[in-house]
Design a protein around this motif. Structure first.
Motif, PDB file in Angstrom:
ATOM      1  N   GLU A 326       0.813  -1.223   0.000  1.00 35.40           N
ATOM      2  CA  GLU A 326       0.000   0.000   0.000  1.00 35.40           C
ATOM      3  C   GLU A 326       0.846   1.272   0.000  1.00 35.40           C
ATOM      4  N   TYR A 369       0.807   9.987 -10.438  1.00 31.15           N
ATOM      5  CA  TYR A 369       0.301   8.888  -9.609  1.00 31.15           C
ATOM      6  C   TYR A 369       0.913   8.944  -8.204  1.00 31.15           C
ATOM      7  N   LEU A 372      -0.948   6.835  -5.605  1.00 30.35           N
ATOM      8  CA  LEU A 372      -1.328   5.483  -6.018  1.00 30.35           C
ATOM      9  C   LEU A 372      -0.417   4.465  -5.340  1.00 30.35           C
ATOM     10  N   GLU A 375       1.565  -1.381  -5.518  1.00 29.67           N
ATOM     11  CA  GLU A 375       1.132  -2.708  -5.962  1.00 29.67           C
ATOM     12  C   GLU A 375       0.413  -2.648  -7.315  1.00 29.67           C
ATOM     13  N   LYS A 376      -0.069  -1.463  -7.675  1.00 29.20           N
ATOM     14  CA  LYS A 376      -0.786  -1.344  -8.945  1.00 29.20           C
ATOM     15  C   LYS A 376       0.126  -1.550 -10.146  1.00 29.20           C
ATOM     16  N   TYR A 377       1.402  -1.142 -10.015  1.00 29.35           N
ATOM     17  CA  TYR A 377       2.307  -1.208 -11.164  1.00 29.35           C
ATOM     18  C   TYR A 377       3.665  -1.841 -10.820  1.00 29.35           C
TER      19      TYR A 377
END
Length: 870
Positions: A326, A369, A372, A375-377
């Motif tokens: 996170e 980002y 953000l 973990e998204k990218y």
């Protein structure tokens, strides 16, 4: 007399503990217990002389110096020990740890003796015998081993790790199974019992491909339930990675292979050629042949299979700081910059998840980002390794996917560490070019281990302290190392007894455990993971292995847990990065990650990295201090970096407290004048004390101070504050009105400032007076009695005249402690009224005694009658 008693009826465990207690306390007598089991009576009768008991008349007649109690007081009946307790001057008790000795209901509940999990008291006593290195005969060792078997129902229940350790120790001391088994119940000698005994008595450990392999020979007549659990326990006790157990079974050899979860070995795969079945942690197979030959066949196979050279587990950094999934891209950017890396590991509760690189983070920030989560990218499919991955495979993976780290995972996907490109290059170089550089004479003499040097050079009590520290660390599951000055000085041939211990684990926990043994004063600093123990004989500093980050030049560092290698990299100079391990299984193993041995032999002082002096400018002072103390030269580039740091006025960024502390340490060195000369030559003094230079007069006074200080008695030296004394010599000749501005960079106490001011204000006049001939005693007394010890030494140093020293010796020897013999009581008896008159009389009497006009109490009374009662 010393008397050994048990709290209650004796069994084999208590009787064997009595024997151990007699060995631990020479001259002690054992009292006959109320009841002895029949099998124990038979054993003692057949082994006469093993354990004797004092007769009742002796017990009643002899004075009792010490009472030694065995077992738990829960088994004692009221009044059992009252007689002996009253007679004894000292009482010592041996019992199992309290938490183990309590019954299932907790404290106060009786329960059956030896309930589940307690183990044998004999094991506790055997450990004490081993620690003290006391000799044991085979008969004595056999009796103690039998007691452990009896107490633990032949190793089938109530076991503790110490029971296995004790048995291994006793078998090593000659315990004979053939003399033990006849005294065990028939049922316990069949099946699993035979196997357990055989394993305990017949095992060897070999190191193969970096793994400690335990080879055991057992014996069984039937299926053995719980075998895997037993062998796993044996692995932990022996600190081995892999166990291979062979025992004949119905005309064949049954082979069990057992490993632990964190070893990263797949036994089923490793032993495929033998037809092994099972899983990665536990595999077994049948094999015909002679067991010793089969051992050799297995060993040869393991040498071929496991000897893959350097593995990831050998070179990885075990303390990799990961970020949770996170974490935002903005936060990840801060972490990347703070650590100076280009890749971060991402891990959550479920284990390793992926990596995020500097390039990915910067792209994400360009796309706004910032908030953000990574973990998204993050990269989820990049290369990874296990601790057993070979160097060649690591190189292929790093070449195919260049990056800052290669994650190392266990079989459950948990992050164990990481390998960097620098780790790979160093490992590859050492593996393929092991003899490129000629080993130094020091390296050749040590052979990678300090144990022999410690035995030859360190005092015996210090050797014992090192072994105790290592044992305590091992008991807690930590790796502990002695680092820095002690290691350097021991190799260099200098005496040093203060220890700096780095712990891969929890330094505070180790310090608390050690304090229980050494005593002394314990200080803890949880914020930095450090502690220290100070006793009358030595000081031990403990620190959790850590790495440091400096937010700005001269700042106090931020710290986080790390490995020994990274901990040593935060040190000041290469000669202070040497370390040796003190855990028992690796005692004395030497670590030299940064070329400290070569620099020690070449007698040079070298910083570890180019920004070292900028990061902590106090290293400038330490460089001079160590070079003067050791007689070393500053390595040319190190000298160049030091001058660059001075040119940037780095010392001005150091706090007053830290700078003052470092100067105090400098003043305690044995070659202070040479140290100040070097500080002046490099331009360091000018940065600390504006417009102060080291003139010939200052050098002369500093040299005299050093000489006079060393001539003082040791107890007098402890009273002298060296910093203001040397500062007075350094600032002699400076204008008095500029004194405060000259020492503005320091944090001097009020007393230190008073010493410095008094010395400089009174020193010149007093030094001139003390060069005159024939000074009367009252004038000598008047000069020195108003001065601090530091001012007196400064005046003598400034004078440099032999007459001044003679006057000072006369003052300290004859005048300093002179006082009137009469007291207020005598003055009252003479009819004088109390009040200011008493003070005047005593003051005049002291003056007359100093002048030599009056001697004893009779002269004093005559003086009083003449001048006050006439």
């Amino acid at each position: 007399m010393k008397l050994i008693l048990s709290y209650a009826d004796a069994d084999f465990d208590i009787l064997a503990s009595m024997l151990a207690a007699r060995l631990l306390h020479p001259g002690a007598e054992a009292a006959l217990p109320r009841r002895i089991p029949e099998d124990a009576r038979i054993y003692l009768a057949e082994n006469r002389g093993l354990l004797s008991f004092a007769d009742q008349e002796t017990l009643e007649a002899e004075p009792l110096e010490e009472l030694i109690l065995l077992g738990s007081p829960r088994g004692a009946r009221p009044g059992d020990l009252d007689l002996y307790r009253e007679k004894a001057r000292h009482i010592r008790a041996y019992a199992l740890p309290e938490a183990e000795a309590e019954g299932p209901g907790g404290p106060g509940e009786t329960g059956e003796p030896g309930e589940e999990g307690r183990g044998a008291l004999t094991s506790h006593m055997a450990a004490a015998l081993e620690r003290q290195g006391l000799p044991l005969s085979p008969a004595q060792a056999g009796f103690l081993a039998l007691a452990i078997y009896k107490k633990t129902r032949s190793l089938t229940c109530r076991l503790k790790p110490r029971d296995f350790k004790a048995l291994a120790y006793l078998f090593d001391r000659g315990a004979d199974l053939s003399r033990i088994t006849p005294y065990l119940p028939e049922a316990s000698r069949a099946g699993r019992q035979l196997f357990f005994e055989k394993v305990a008595a017949n095992h060897k450990i070999r190191t193969i491909g970096g793994y400690r392999v335990l080879f055991c020979l057992g014996e069984a007549t039937d299926y053995l339930a719980g075998l895997g659990l037993f062998v796993q326990q044996l692995l932990k006790v022996a600190k081995a990675h892999l166990a291979l157990v062979i025992f004949p079974f119905h005309g064949n050899n049954y082979v069990n292979a057992v490993t632990l979860e964190d070893t990263a070995l797949d036994l089923r795969e490793t032993l495929v050629p033998f037809g092994a079945e099972g899983d990665p942690l536990y595999a077994s197979f049948f094999r015909q042949g002679n067991p010793p030959d089969l051992f050799e066949e297995l060993a040869e196979h393991l040498y071929r299979h496991l000897s893959v050279g350097v593995r990831a587990g050998d070179i990885m950094d075990r303390y990799v700081r990961s970020i949770p999934p996170e974490t935002t891209f903005s936060e990840a950017r801060v972490q990347l910059e703070r650590r100076g890396v280009t890749t971060l590991a991402v891990a959550g509760e479920e284990g390793f998840l992926g990596t995020v690189s500097l390039q990915d983070v910067d792209k994400a920030l360009r796309f706004d980002y910032h908030d953000l989560p990574v973990e998204k990218y993050m990269e989820k499919t990049g290369p990874r390794a296990t601790p057993n991955t070979s160097l060649d495979v690591l190189l292929r993976q790093m070449a195919a996917n260049p990056g800052d780290i290669l994650p190392v995972l266990d079989r459950r996907g948990r992050l164990q560490g990481a390998v960097s490109p620098a780790d790979l290059i160093q490992a590859l170089y050492q593996e393929r070019h092991p003899l490129v550089e000629r080993p130094t004479a020091i390296t050749a003499s040590l052979g990678g281990n300090m144990e022999k040097l410690i035995e030859e050079k360190a005092p015996k009590y210090l050797q014992g302290l090192l072994y105790m520290l290592g044992k305590a660390a091992a008991d807690l599951g930590f790796s502990a190392y002695v680092v820095g000055g002690f290691v350097r000085d021991l190799i260099h041939g200098l005496g040093s007894e203060d220890l700096d211990v780095v712990v891969e684990g929890n330094a505070l926990a180790l310090a608390r455990k050690v304090k229980e043994v050494t005593g002394g004063r314990l200080q803890e600093n949880p914020d930095f993971g450090t502690a220290s123990i100070a006793t009358s004989r030595h000081k031990i500093d403990f620190s959790t292995a850590r790495q440091e980050f400096y937010a700005f030049s001269a700042a106090l560092p931020e710290v986080e847990r790390s490995s020994l290698k990274k901990d040593l990299y935060r040190r000041d100079f290469t000669v202070n990065t040497l370390a040796f391990q003190i855990n028992p299984e690796s005692f004395g193993r030497l670590f030299d990650f940064y070329g400290g041995l070569k620099d020690l032999e070449d007698r040079i002082l070298r910083v570890l990295y180019s920004l070292s002096f900028v990061e902590d400018p106090l290293r400038i002072l330490r460089a001079v201090r160590f070079s003067v103390r050791l007689g070393f030269d500053l390595e040319p580039e190190t000298r160049n970096l030091l001058k660059k740091a001075l040119k940037s006025r780095a010392l001005h960024k150091v706090s007053k407290d830290r700078l003052t502390r470092e100067l105090e340490l400098a003043c305690r060195e044995k070659r202070v004048v040479l140290l100040f000369k070097e500080l002046a030559h490099l331009g360091v003094l000018e940065q600390i004390f504006p417009h102060v230079s080291l003139k010939p007069e200052n050098t002369r006074i500093l040299g005299n101070i050093e000489e006079l200080y060393l001539m003082q008695e040791e107890e007098e030296r402890e009273k002298i504050s060296l910093l203001p004394l040397y500062l007075a010599g350094l600032l002699t000749g400076a204008p008095a009105r500029e004194l405060f501005s000259r020492v503005n960079r320091l944090r001097l106490t009020r007393r230190e400032m008073e010493i410095l001011t008094q010395a400089l204000e009174q020193g010149e006049a007093a030094a001139d007076i003390l060069t005159r001939d024939g000074l009367p005693p009252e004038e000598v007394y008047g000069i020195f009695s108003t001065m601090t010890p530091e001012t007196s030494l400064y005046v003598l140093a400034r004078s440099g005249d032999a007459r001044a020293r003679e006057y000072y010796q006369r003052y300290t020897r004859d005048l300093k402690h002179l006082a009137p013999a009469v007291t207020g009581k005598e003055l009252l008896n003479l009819g004088l009224e109390p009040g200011p008159l008493f003070k005047d009389i005593l003051s005049r009497l002291k003056t007359e005694k100093i002048k030599g006009n009056i001697q004893g109490i009779e002269d004093e009374i005559l003086f009083i009658r003449k001048h006050y009662l006439a």
